[in-house]
Design an enzyme around this catalytic site. Structure first.
Site: not given
Ligand SMILES: Cc1ncc(COP(=O)(O)O)c(C=O)c1O
Length: 302
Positions: A187, A211
């Site tokens: 990611e 995440l």
């Molecule tokens: C490491 C990481 N991956 C992905 C995301 C995206 O998550 P979300 O769509 O729930 O904001 C975030 C958001 O802060 C993040 O910190």
């Protein structure tokens, strides 16, 4: 209210059950969040009082706490009413609600003592949705080795890995860094990523290495509903280098196209280095979803 405090977040914050001006909020230096990064957080986007998948964010907050052997201090209903109060006290609008729960205050020692009272902090900021040019011109990215820990599915406040990766991306001249572990795409430092090859959207699996973004899940749902071919599977560095499109997704960025990777344009032929057609479709699907949200009853009533 000092000028500096005004710039840090909107004036009213929430700390352990009370609303107060930011400058009145006090936390012990022995809070394990400060000492160890022993806490979890969420960022929830609200559009005129309507949370975008707010429940899913609160459920992820619960899951993150479970991973830390912490007990959620609030019920779902209590979280909702505390957030709605914070939105109302800061005048509504489009807001990013930041929630942080730490294990609490204790003598500095590694094992978490039982029975601590968690520290609950919330603040609001104007939602920092990217400027329209970003969606038209895209951003640049650099490839980095993912050297974070192996529990990236926890939304932990211990973010030094992400902080350094973001800083190193910028030092290397990229707007963002995209990360690879053992040769496979994971990611970005604060967003999920998808690649497109030959019309198929390729999404890294939601395991412990990333995440599981609320926006990511929503985008996958929207793409499937629209009948776009999509595969959730490991995506190799070679596939990313040869991708037709790359885009990142998060609650605050929505979906943003990457148009150059490691100094080379993303994509092929005359479309190289420009946001691609599937990005444009996804962007539109997301905007439609937000429009539907806008016609739903507001959640913030106070
Ligand atoms: C490491 C990481 N991956 C992905 C995301 C995206 O998550 P979300 O769509 O729930 O904001 C975030 C958001 O802060 C993040 O910190």
């Amino acid at each position: 209210m000092t000028h500096a405090a005004q710039q840090l977040c909107l004036p009213t914050v929430y700390l352990n059950g009370e609303y107060m001006p930011l400058e009145n909020a006090r936390i012990s230096p022995l809070d394990r969040g400060f000492i160890f990064g022993d806490g979890v957080y969420e960022v929830i986007p609200y559009y005129d009082g309507r949370g975008l998948r707010a429940n899913e964010h609160l459920i992820r907050l619960q899951r993150s706490m479970e991973e830390l052997y912490m007990t959620n201090p609030y019920s779902l209903e209590k979280w909702e009413s505390a957030i709605n109060g914070l939105i109302a006290k800061n005048g509504g609008g489009n807001l990013a609600i930041y929630i942080q729960v730490t294990r609490g205050v204790a003598k500095r020692d590694f094992p978490p003592p039982a029975g601590l009272t968690p520290t609950v902090f919330m603040m609001a900021n104007p939602l920092p949705t990217p400027k329209p040019e970003i969606y038209v011109n895209g951003i640049s990215a650099v490839s980095l080795d993912d050297n974070r820990w192996l529990k990236c599915h926890i939304k932990s406040t211990a973010l030094l890995g992400a902080v350094l990766l973001k800083h190193e991306s910028n030092l290397l001249g990229g707007d963002e860094g995209i990360m690879f572990r053992d040769g496979y795409l994971t990611e970005s430092s604060a967003s999920n990523i998808a690649a497109v090859k030959n019309g198929v959207i390729l999404c890294p699996p939601m395991d412990n290495l990333i995440l599981g973004g609320i926006t990511y899940v929503l985008m996958i749902e929207l793409a499937k509903k629209a009948g776009l071919p999509l595969e959730v599977r490991r995506v190799s560095r070679k596939e990313v280098r040869g991708a037709d499109e790359l885009w990142i997704m998060s609650s605050t960025k929505e979906v943003v196209p990457i148009v150059s990777l490691d100094g080379r344009p993303v994509g092929h032929g005359i479309e190289a280095g420009k946001p691609g057609p599937i990005f444009k479709t996804m962007y539109q699907l997301f905007q439609n979803y937000k429009r539907e949200l806008a016609s739903a009853p507001p959640q913030a009533a106070e």
